[in-house]
Design an enzyme around this catalytic site. Structure first.
Site, PDB file in Angstrom:
ATOM      1  N   ASP A 192       0.874  -1.182   0.000  1.00  0.00           N
ATOM      2  CA  ASP A 192       0.000   0.000   0.000  1.00  0.00           C
ATOM      3  C   ASP A 192       0.905   1.224   0.000  1.00  0.00           C
ATOM      4  O   ASP A 192       2.138   1.098  -0.086  1.00  0.00           O
ATOM      5  CB  ASP A 192      -0.964  -0.018   1.204  1.00  0.00           C
ATOM      6  CG  ASP A 192      -2.299   0.633   0.852  1.00  0.00           C
ATOM      7  OD1 ASP A 192      -2.303   1.803   0.451  1.00  0.00           O
ATOM      8  OD2 ASP A 192      -3.333  -0.043   0.955  1.00  0.00           O
ATOM      9  N   HIS A 264      -2.726   3.284  -4.639  1.00  0.00           N
ATOM     10  CA  HIS A 264      -2.150   2.801  -3.375  1.00  0.00           C
ATOM     11  C   HIS A 264      -0.744   2.244  -3.588  1.00  0.00           C
ATOM     12  O   HIS A 264      -0.402   1.169  -3.075  1.00  0.00           O
ATOM     13  CB  HIS A 264      -3.067   1.758  -2.727  1.00  0.00           C
ATOM     14  CG  HIS A 264      -4.303   2.357  -2.107  1.00  0.00           C
ATOM     15  ND1 HIS A 264      -4.264   3.201  -1.011  1.00  0.00           N
ATOM     16  CD2 HIS A 264      -5.619   2.255  -2.445  1.00  0.00           C
ATOM     17  CE1 HIS A 264      -5.499   3.570  -0.688  1.00  0.00           C
ATOM     18  NE2 HIS A 264      -6.334   3.026  -1.549  1.00  0.00           N
ATOM     19  N   GLU A 328      -9.603   2.944  -5.394  1.00  0.00           N
ATOM     20  CA  GLU A 328      -9.209   4.310  -5.032  1.00  0.00           C
ATOM     21  C   GLU A 328      -7.985   4.798  -5.813  1.00  0.00           C
ATOM     22  O   GLU A 328      -6.998   5.217  -5.220  1.00  0.00           O
ATOM     23  CB  GLU A 328      -8.932   4.380  -3.521  1.00  0.00           C
ATOM     24  CG  GLU A 328     -10.161   4.050  -2.694  1.00  0.00           C
ATOM     25  CD  GLU A 328      -9.920   4.129  -1.180  1.00  0.00           C
ATOM     26  OE1 GLU A 328     -10.792   4.677  -0.489  1.00  0.00           O
ATOM     27  OE2 GLU A 328      -8.892   3.620  -0.706  1.00  0.00           O
TER      28      GLU A 328
HETATM   29  C1  ACM Z   1     -10.752  -0.271   0.446  1.00  0.00           C
HETATM   30  O1  ACM Z   1     -11.230  -0.235   1.603  1.00  0.00           O
HETATM   31  N1  ACM Z   1     -10.179   0.808  -0.067  1.00  0.00           N
HETATM   32  C2  ACM Z   1     -10.830  -1.454  -0.355  1.00  0.00           C
END
Ligand code: ACM
Ligand code: ZN
Length: 540
Positions: A192, A264, A328
């Site tokens: 991440d 991410h 995201e």
């Molecule tokens: C997430 O909670 N962004 C998958």
């Protein structure tokens, strides 16, 4: 009704019942979680109260000696020592059980017999036996038959090791919990913005640079927890990954690795900025959130890098599924990047959502060429779903429903009630800092993974569901289990037990006995103690 002659009038039976009919009513309430599909007391005149311990004889099915031997080893390693027992336990595999994860567990004149539909079923029968014995001080109280099988194939728990790192021993402790609750998928969130946690031999900077973050001192998400200005980090060597995968496999748990892309990805870009749209330099993220610097979708080098990484990852994990993230991903950099815009043109893509879809499809092609399947968060539906992808639905259930209707496999993990980083109590002042609002045990228990309004055929694409443990606000493993327990137990029953057999009041009664097991095994849990955030720091 008089006590039946075969039941010895032990003190226990005096307390329990005094009549067989009451005893029969009590046994189904034996504190097993998840609750088995079918339990009955049997009328076996030769069987009585027995004790089972480390020296119980284990008889193995001669036709499946190796598989039964593996289960026997695990079982005997957990049977209590210091209990004198003449009882035998017979382990059999028989496909007439029909469901490969199903089993029959009997105690009668022939001792204890566990028959699994496969080695997995046999293993789950052994887990049931262990739960019974743990709760009864190593004893079985009366003859019985349990016939059991899971409702769903994907009974998952996730753990984010990027926001905070957890040791190999802690991961094994987490897997022990999954095993106790017959969960069979560990979704390991390995990368991440805040940390890259898996050694990749071809790209050593991923862990050397991306494995560490300097937490900012700026900003306070709450008065309860400041950012601490410390260095945090750590990573797993490939040897450690193999060790964890093997430990999980012994417990019939498949480990699904997650390598986040295209968003991410700040930790990776801190190590290798050349795979971003701009030159950088970047730092592994120093706070939480969503970051605009993501992998460049215009450069072929980005795809070469990611397919190299995935090749090393796929060689380590036998799992059919590889999680490629997909959530995201801001499109800001792609809009301003000449290479990304050129890709849009050459591929005839309408917008940046289609560019994300192009990205995921290109990765899918590679993963499929290695015989594996991608799964991604529901954003991978935007711009068009990759042909063979499975979807993990987290922003509610709509993504999962759309995917199932389109004939794609789905794992349900909607924030409410599957995010276990949310508060368990309505009054939060005495709770450790969490996010996402109130998500109590009862809501998890009430969850139904098959959404209304889909056909039985579409429902067949719902593989199951998963509890997610994001660790921004969980700096210690004690806090991880505090957030996961007992909600994990409730989700386990959602995923294993038929809805007709579920009952929250009954579940909470059974849970009392499990808290004794948590205490004995040293697991922190909600309802035991209130834990304040205590931050730890890992110096490189
Ligand atoms: C997430 O909670 N962004 C998958
Ligand atoms: Zn770009």
């Amino acid at each position: 009704m008089p006590i039946k002659p075969h039941i010895r009038t032990t003190l226990l039976f005096c307390i329990l019942a005094g009549t067989a009919s009451i005893a029969q009513a009590q046994f189904p309430a034996a504190p097993l979680i998840p609750k088995p599909q079918f339990v009955e007391l049997t009328d076996d005149a030769a069987a009585n109260f027995i004790r089972i311990g480390h020296n119980s004889a284990l008889e193995l099915d001669p036709l499946h000696e190796t598989a039964c031997g593996r289960v026997a080893t695990l079982l005997s390693s957990q049977l209590a020592t210091g209990i004198d027992s003449a009882a035998s336990i017979t382990l059999l595999i028989d496909t007439s059980v029909k469901h490969p994860e199903g089993y029959m567990l009997r105690y009668g004149r022939e001792g204890v017999v566990i028959t699994g539909g496969s080695e997995s079923g046999l293993y789950y029968g052994a887990i049931t036996l262990l739960q019974l014995l743990k709760q009864n001080g190593g004893s079985i109280l009366y003859p019985f038959t349990i016939i059991d099988k899971p409702r769903f194939a994907w009974r998952g728990m996730h753990l984010d090791v990027s926001r905070h790192f957890f040791s190999v021993e802690e991961i094994k402790r987490y897997l022990d919990l999954l095993a106790m609750y017959k969960m069979n998928v560990f979704h390991w969130h390995l990368t991440d913005d805040q940390g890259w946690r898996i050694e990749i031999e071809k790209y050593p900077l991923l862990t050397q640079v991306g494995g560490y973050r300097d937490e900012t001192l700026i900003g306070r998400p709450s008065e309860k927890m400041k950012f601490d200005g410390q260095r945090h980090g750590g990573f797993y060597t490939q040897a450690q990954v193999r060790e964890i995968v093997a430990y999980a496999a012994e417990r019939h748990i498949s480990v699904v690795p997650e390598i986040e892309m295209p968003g991410h990805s700040r930790a990776a870009l801190a190590a290798y900025p050349q795979y971003a749209c701009t030159d950088g330099p970047f730092k592994t993220a120093t706070s939480w959130g969503v970051f605009e610097d993501v992998y460049c979708a215009g450069k072929d080098e980005t795809f070469n890098f990611l397919t190299d990484v995935l090749d090393e990852v796929m060689a380590l994990f036998p799992s059919q599924f590889v999680h490629i993230g997909g959530d995201e991903c801001p499109k800001t950099r792609w809009k301003a990047c000449a290479a990304c815009q050129k890709r849009l043109q050459t591929e005839g893509l309408k917008d940046e959502h289609e560019l994300q879809s192009y990205f995921i499809k290109r990765i899918e092609k590679h993963v499929n060429s290695r015989g594996k399947t991608i799964i991604g968060w529901d954003e991978i539906l935007e711009g068009g779903l990759a042909p063979n992808a499975a979807v993990m639905s987290w922003r509610g259930t709509e993504g999962g429903i759309a995917a199932a209707k389109a004939g794609h496999y789905v794992v349900m993990s909607p924030g409410k009630p599957c995010y276990f980083d949310h508060y368990q109590a309505q009054e939060t002042q005495n709770e450790p800092l969490a996010i996402g609002g109130f998500n109590p045990l009862e809501a998890v228990y009430a969850y139904e993974p098959i959404p209304a309004g889909i056909t039985p055929e579409q429902a067949g694409y719902i593989l199951g569901a998963q509890g997610n443990v994001w660790t921004e606000y969980m700096p210690t493993f004690d806090q991880v289990t505090y957030m996961a327990l007992p909600r994990m137990a409730a989700l386990a029953e959602v995923l294993w037990t038929n809805p007709a057999n579920k009952d929250f009041q009954d579940f909470t009664k059974r849970l009392t006995a499990h808290k004794v097991i948590f205490d004995a095994s040293g697991y922190n849990y909600y309802g035991k103690a209130v834990l304040k955030n205590t931050k730890k720091s890992t110096k490189k």
